[in-house]
Design an enzyme around this catalytic site. Structure first.
Site, PDB file in Angstrom:
ATOM      1  CG  HIS A 132      -0.432  -2.271 -21.401  1.00 30.30           C
ATOM      2  ND1 HIS A 132      -1.031  -2.502 -20.474  1.00 30.30           N
ATOM      3  CD2 HIS A 132       1.029  -1.532 -21.222  1.00 30.30           C
ATOM      4  CE1 HIS A 132      -0.079  -2.151 -19.551  1.00 30.30           C
ATOM      5  NE2 HIS A 132       0.661  -2.052 -19.573  1.00 30.30           N
ATOM      6  CG  HIS A 184      -3.283   0.696 -17.324  1.00 34.76           C
ATOM      7  ND1 HIS A 184      -2.051   0.322 -16.988  1.00 34.76           N
ATOM      8  CD2 HIS A 184      -3.899   2.162 -18.194  1.00 34.76           C
ATOM      9  CE1 HIS A 184      -1.129   1.230 -17.918  1.00 34.76           C
ATOM     10  NE2 HIS A 184      -2.040   2.325 -17.503  1.00 34.76           N
ATOM     11  CG  ASP A 219       4.845   4.423  -8.761  1.00 34.76           C
ATOM     12  OD1 ASP A 219       5.165   5.910  -8.500  1.00 34.76           O
ATOM     13  OD2 ASP A 219       5.080   4.283  -9.334  1.00 34.76           O
ATOM     14  CB  ALA A 251      -1.124  -0.210   1.423  1.00 33.38           C
ATOM     15  NE  ARG A 267       9.613  -7.010   3.139  1.00 33.00           N
ATOM     16  CZ  ARG A 267       9.618  -8.185   3.857  1.00 33.00           C
ATOM     17  NH1 ARG A 267       9.803  -8.067   5.122  1.00 33.00           N
ATOM     18  NH2 ARG A 267       9.512  -9.042   3.236  1.00 33.00           N
TER      19      ARG A 267
HETATM   20  C1  BG6 Z   1       2.648   1.236 -17.977  1.00 32.56           C
HETATM   21  C2  BG6 Z   1       3.678   0.761 -18.510  1.00 32.56           C
HETATM   22  O1  BG6 Z   1       1.408  -0.214 -17.708  1.00 32.56           O
HETATM   23  O2  BG6 Z   1       1.642   1.766 -18.520  1.00 32.56           O
HETATM   24  C3  BG6 Z   1       4.563   2.340 -18.424  1.00 32.56           C
HETATM   25  O3  BG6 Z   1       4.521  -0.379 -17.204  1.00 32.56           O
HETATM   26  C4  BG6 Z   1       4.110   2.970 -19.131  1.00 32.56           C
HETATM   27  O4  BG6 Z   1       6.011   2.043 -18.820  1.00 32.56           O
HETATM   28  C5  BG6 Z   1       2.321   2.506 -19.321  1.00 32.56           C
HETATM   29  O5  BG6 Z   1       4.375   3.881 -19.278  1.00 32.56           O
HETATM   30  C6  BG6 Z   1       1.556   3.869 -19.856  1.00 32.56           C
HETATM   31  O6  BG6 Z   1      -0.017   3.504 -19.558  1.00 32.56           O
HETATM   32  P1  BG6 Z   1      -0.424   5.620 -18.803  1.00 32.56           P
HETATM   33  O7  BG6 Z   1      -1.560   4.706 -18.752  1.00 32.56           O
HETATM   34  O8  BG6 Z   1       0.748   5.316 -17.312  1.00 32.56           O
HETATM   35  O9  BG6 Z   1       0.296   6.283 -19.952  1.00 32.56           O
END
Ligand code: BG6
Length: 453
Positions: free
Chosen positions: A227, A165, A13, A10, A43
């Site tokens: 991605h 994401h 980053d 938690a 931790r």
């Molecule tokens: C992350 C990567 O999943 O996606 C990063 O680890 C990348 O290296 C990032 O910069 C890009 O996605 P966003 O949404 O943060 O622009």
């Protein structure tokens, strides 16, 4: 909806920049259930007031547009537990004795996924609990299979949410709207009419202090394995029956299964790896990647990866799909572009050769455009190039918010199924092996440039 979330890691980053801001936004939108609370585990020697202060500061920085009431409402719902997350007793302490199901979010470095999942199994989570696993999901096919088996010892597949994401990005979801809510594109969406497809995520961002993770990952594992292959799925898959999780994810897996594993010769010809040297991006001086703090230059980690793949099925036979991502480039450019074939015969004078059409989906900022040819205003039979474009309205709920909503509701549509994760490694693994064996030279490009020539 589940009302209790455990965030493991938690103070990291991910929690600070993405999870807490997304939860605050969901709270503002009234999407969090009544009595929602978060047990934050890490931790460090910290207590609840200290953690709340940390969360408040990060929300002010990363969610400045979310109203103060939603931010402080979330902060009050946070409790801190100092814990080694691989210790089942500490997990039990955070679970409490309500017996209610929980969502466990592994915002942790991948090296501790396995012992943490084992500890969760030993702690015994209440019936109906869910687990969220961040990328990278394994580091090759074998480790991904192992991780899947370990997860399935404790959780049914419907309770496992593997996060990518990009699937929460509005424009990425718009690929579905564009393809399946319009009659005009789908008949052209095949090898008869499409010449090539590009899926690009170029960033001006450099390492940004992430050597601990990035130096052992590199662009291929960080961006393409997850991605960009997900984008390839949405662009290339057959129309799903519905957008329910099973129909959608079955079609995505079909597509991944059709992607050809490149042969050693194809890997040499169709892939590029490179890393940036010192340079300048706008007013920022960027050191060479190899000189960044905590980077081991001997590892030869790539910060730029380009891979051209083929989907060996009836629809896409012979069409190259180029996936590319790089860091510290001169311009941010994130888009999917569909390059159509030229017209079969030019009716116009040879010097007025029509340019092939290009349909571009800009992913960030959200934009869509179609390049077409028309008769220009000058000579009546001259051709002119016209871009029909539109900016799309900004996303109200951030990508992580959309994913979290699905997790709270128990809907895995936007998460990666176990077999998808494995299929993605099947595609990437031979390339990784060839790169590790130096079969493809590591090229260089200055930071701020357009990438290797
Ligand atoms: C992350 C990567 O999943 O996606 C990063 O680890 C990348 O290296 C990032 O910069 C890009 O996605 P966003 O949404 O943060 O622009």
């Amino acid at each position: 909806m589940i009302r209790h979330m455990l965030v493991l890691g938690a103070l990291g980053d991910l929690a600070a920049r993405y999870l807490l801001p997304a939860l605050a936004r969901l709270r503002e939108a009234g999407e969090l259930p009544e009595g929602f609370r978060v047990s934050a585990l890490a931790r460090d020697d910290q207590d609840t007031p200290g953690y709340r202060e940390f969360a408040g500061e990060n929300l002010a920085e990363h969610a400045p547009d979310t109203p103060e009431a939603a931010r402080s409402g979330l902060v009050e719902a946070l409790e801190y537990y100092q814990a080694d997350v691989t210790d089942p007793e500490r997990i039990k302490a955070a679970l409490g004795d309500s017996g209610e199901p929980v969502i466990v979010y592994l915002a942790l470095p991948p090296a501790v996924f396995a012992p943490t999942i084992e500890a969760l199994g030993e702690a015994g989570l209440p019936e109906g609990s869910r687990i969220v696993v961040e990328k990278p999901f394994g580091e090759d096919l074998e480790s991904a299979q192992k991780l899947n088996r370990l997860l399935h010892d404790t959780f049914p597949e419907e309770a496992v949410f593997r996060v990518d994401h990009f699937l929460g990005l509005q424009t990425v979801q718009n690929v579905l709207g564009l393809r399946f809510a319009n009659r005009v594109f789908e008949p052209l969406w095949n090898h008869d009419h499409v010449e090539r497809v590009e899926i690009v995520w170029d960033e001006t961002l450099a390492l940004e202090g992430r050597a601990g993770y990035y130096d052992s990952a590199g662009a291929l594992k960080d961006m393409i394995q997850n991605h960009l292959l997900q984008l390839l799925c949405l662009v290339g898959m057959e129309p799903p029956l519905t957008l329910h999780e099973r129909d959608l994810r079955d079609r995505k897996v079909d597509l991944l299964r059709a992607v050809r594993r490149l042969s050693p010769e194809e890997i040499e010809e169709l892939t590029v790896r490179a890393r940036y040297t010192a340079g300048r991006i706008a007013d920022r001086e960027i050191p060479a990647y190899a000189d960044e703090e905590d980077v081991d230059p001997e590892r030869e980690t790539e910060t730029f990866a380009e891979v051209t793949l083929f989907v060996d099925n009836w629809r896409w036979s012979g069409v190259p799909f180029t996936l590319r991502s790089g860091k510290a480039l001169g311009q941010d450019r994130s888009e999917v572009s569909i390059h159509f074939k030229p017209v079969p015969h030019s009716t116009f004078a040879p010097e007025a050769k029509p340019e092939p059409n290009v349909l571009t989906l800009g992913l960030d900022p959200d934009r869509i455009s179609l390049d077409i040819e028309i008769n220009g205003p000058g000579e009546s039979l001259d051709l002119e190039h016209l871009e029909l474009g539109s900016e799309l309205s900004p996303q109200k709920i951030p990508a992580y918010g959309r994913l979290l909503l699905g997790i709270l509701e128990g809907d895995p549509t936007l998460s990666i199924r176990g077999d998808e994760a494995e299929e993605s490694w099947r595609i990437v693994e031979p390339i990784l092996e060839a790169w590790n064996a130096d079969k493809v030279p590591l090229r260089e490009y200055p930071a701020g440039s357009g990438g290797p020539s």
